[in-house]
Design an enzyme around this catalytic site. Structure first.
Site, short mmCIF file in Angstrom:
data_model
loop_
_atom_site.label_atom_id
_atom_site.label_comp_id
_atom_site.label_asym_id
_atom_site.label_seq_id
_atom_site.Cartn_x
_atom_site.Cartn_y
_atom_site.Cartn_z
N ASP A 1 1.11 -1.45 -0.36
CA ASP A 1 -0.15 0.40 0.30
C ASP A 1 0.88 0.99 0.08
O ASP A 1 0.99 2.10 0.82
CB ASP A 1 -1.04 -0.38 0.92
CG ASP A 1 -1.97 -1.28 1.07
OD1 ASP A 1 -2.80 -1.43 0.28
OD2 ASP A 1 -2.38 -1.72 2.50
N LYS B 1 0.75 -8.24 -3.39
CA LYS B 1 -0.22 -7.33 -3.14
C LYS B 1 0.07 -5.86 -4.23
O LYS B 1 0.32 -5.08 -3.69
CB LYS B 1 -1.24 -7.68 -2.57
CG LYS B 1 -2.73 -6.79 -3.17
CD LYS B 1 -4.53 -7.45 -2.51
CE LYS B 1 -4.23 -5.90 -1.53
NZ LYS B 1 -4.35 -4.45 -1.80
N ASP C 1 -4.25 -6.55 -7.65
CA ASP C 1 -6.02 -6.42 -7.18
C ASP C 1 -6.89 -5.31 -7.05
O ASP C 1 -6.49 -4.17 -7.12
CB ASP C 1 -5.57 -6.28 -5.59
CG ASP C 1 -6.77 -5.79 -4.60
OD1 ASP C 1 -7.92 -6.64 -5.28
OD2 ASP C 1 -7.17 -4.85 -3.33
N LYS D 1 -9.67 -5.71 -8.81
CA LYS D 1 -11.20 -5.15 -8.96
C LYS D 1 -12.36 -4.86 -9.33
O LYS D 1 -13.09 -4.42 -9.98
CB LYS D 1 -11.58 -4.52 -7.41
CG LYS D 1 -11.38 -5.00 -6.02
CD LYS D 1 -11.47 -4.29 -5.09
CE LYS D 1 -11.05 -4.72 -3.76
NZ LYS D 1 -9.21 -4.28 -3.74
N LEU D 2 -12.07 -5.19 -10.96
CA LEU D 2 -12.68 -5.34 -12.14
C LEU D 2 -14.41 -5.33 -12.60
O LEU D 2 -14.46 -6.46 -11.68
CB LEU D 2 -12.18 -5.40 -13.62
CG LEU D 2 -10.56 -6.19 -13.97
CD1 LEU D 2 -10.31 -6.31 -15.61
CD2 LEU D 2 -10.24 -4.63 -14.10
N HIS D 3 -14.80 -4.02 -12.87
CA HIS D 3 -16.19 -4.42 -12.09
C HIS D 3 -17.07 -3.49 -13.53
O HIS D 3 -16.45 -2.72 -13.82
CB HIS D 3 -16.75 -3.65 -11.61
CG HIS D 3 -18.38 -3.69 -11.12
ND1 HIS D 3 -18.87 -4.04 -9.95
CD2 HIS D 3 -19.08 -4.62 -11.90
CE1 HIS D 3 -20.14 -3.95 -9.80
NE2 HIS D 3 -20.28 -4.46 -11.36
N ASP D 4 -17.27 -4.58 -14.79
CA ASP D 4 -17.86 -3.45 -16.03
C ASP D 4 -18.32 -4.81 -16.88
O ASP D 4 -18.37 -5.88 -16.71
CB ASP D 4 -16.03 -3.37 -16.81
CG ASP D 4 -16.47 -1.95 -17.68
OD1 ASP D 4 -18.04 -1.99 -18.29
OD2 ASP D 4 -16.31 -0.68 -17.71
N PRO E 1 -19.18 -7.53 -19.45
CA PRO E 1 -18.21 -8.71 -20.03
C PRO E 1 -17.33 -8.49 -21.26
O PRO E 1 -16.22 -8.89 -20.36
CB PRO E 1 -19.44 -9.59 -20.40
CG PRO E 1 -20.21 -9.20 -19.72
CD PRO E 1 -20.38 -7.88 -19.83
N THR F 1 -15.47 -5.68 -22.30
CA THR F 1 -14.51 -4.35 -21.34
C THR F 1 -13.75 -5.62 -21.00
O THR F 1 -12.30 -5.61 -20.47
CB THR F 1 -14.98 -3.14 -20.90
OG1 THR F 1 -15.91 -3.03 -21.96
CG2 THR F 1 -14.06 -2.34 -20.28
N THR G 1 -13.79 -5.74 2.82
CA THR G 1 -13.79 -6.28 4.69
C THR G 1 -14.41 -5.18 5.21
O THR G 1 -14.46 -4.48 6.54
CB THR G 1 -12.44 -6.60 4.97
OG1 THR G 1 -11.29 -6.50 4.31
CG2 THR G 1 -12.24 -7.90 4.49
N ARG H 1 -4.69 -8.81 11.31
CA ARG H 1 -4.44 -8.68 12.11
C ARG H 1 -3.24 -8.89 13.07
O ARG H 1 -4.03 -10.04 13.44
CB ARG H 1 -4.82 -7.18 13.14
CG ARG H 1 -6.15 -6.17 12.25
CD ARG H 1 -4.99 -4.61 11.52
NE ARG H 1 -5.47 -3.80 10.56
CZ ARG H 1 -5.37 -4.09 9.57
NH1 ARG H 1 -5.18 -4.87 8.92
NH2 ARG H 1 -6.14 -2.80 8.78
N ARG I 1 -0.78 -2.69 6.46
CA ARG I 1 -0.22 -2.15 7.98
C ARG I 1 0.53 -2.59 8.97
O ARG I 1 1.22 -2.63 9.08
CB ARG I 1 -0.91 -1.05 8.17
CG ARG I 1 -1.31 -0.35 6.96
CD ARG I 1 -2.35 0.59 7.88
NE ARG I 1 -3.82 0.05 6.76
CZ ARG I 1 -4.88 0.42 6.90
NH1 ARG I 1 -5.07 1.87 6.70
NH2 ARG I 1 -6.35 -0.28 6.54
#
Length: 228
Positions: A9, A30, A57, A59-62, A64, A66, A114, A176, A206
């Site tokens: 991150d 990641k 990571d 998180k594709l969302h479009d 099909p 594309t 999460t 954690r 973290r």
């Protein structure tokens, strides 16, 4: 036992290289949106050249078509794992899988983040079943679409294993140490609890990346995860 996945991150390639220089072993890391959108595919190639495994990571969302085309491009990067949002539907998940054909990249689907709790899911998404029911539904859809697994919290890993089988991947963020802060996560767990609940992979950010001694924290988490 799979290696803990370290969430890089960070915002810059310099920060990533400085962090990775603290380790003398091959890692599973990641690369998320923050880093990928600023440093691009070249950073992914560089991390792979160092010998590390990568969970990309995004998180594709479009629609099909594309998503299939995007996955065809990502397949060329040689990443070990990538993901889509299960909420995109069966056709989209099948298209994503098709785009990765022949690459060897594992494909998983995000169920519920999460950072989402049940009240928030009801209010923001107008999904009125329980959080576990929503996660299980998405997991079953991902399995039917031919995906390798899902991203879920530790709390749902056991139920998903019962519904989808032991080999179906349960990649669980929100990890954690017992004395760690929850930060912006709401459904969190320790590495030991994740192991006992049936997670196949844990994602840790973290607790390692902001540690005064990242390598030592990584070893501690690895030991807890493996039951040592």
């Amino acid at each position: 036992m799979n290696k803990p996945i370290i969430a890089l991150d960070f915002s810059t390639r310099t920060q990533v290289e400085e962090f990775l220089s603290k380790f003398d072993e091959s890692l599973f890391v990641k690369v998320g949106m923050e880093l990928f959108y600023q440093e691009g595919p070249e950073l992914v190639r560089s991390i792979k050249a160092m010998g590390h495994q990568i969970f990309l990571d995004l998180k594709l969302h479009d629609i099909p078509n594309t998503v299939e085309s995007a996955m065809r491009g990502l397949a060329k990067l040689g990443v070990d794992m990538t993901n889509v949002h299960a909420a995109g539907g069966m056709d989209m998940m099948k298209a994503a899988k098709k785009g990765l054909e022949g690459s060897g990249t594992q494909l998983i689907a995000v169920t519920q983040l999460t950072s989402t709790d049940e009240a928030g899911m009801h209010e923001d998404q107008l999904i009125y079943v329980s959080l576990e029911e929503s996660v299980l539904h998405y997991a079953k859809q991902a399995k039917r679409a031919g995906l390798d697994g899902v991203v879920c919290s530790v709390m749902e890993a056991g139920a998903i294993e019962q519904a989808c089988g032991k080999d179906f991947l349960k990649v669980t963020p929100g990890i954690r140490l017992a004395d760690g802060n929850a930060d912006d996560q709401k459904r969190i767990a320790t590495p030991a609890k994740a192991r006992l609940q049936g997670s196949t992979h844990i994602v840790v950010g973290r607790a390692i990346t902001t540690s005064d001694d990242p390598a030592a924290s990584y070893r501690q988490i690895t030991n807890e995860w493996s039951g040592q």
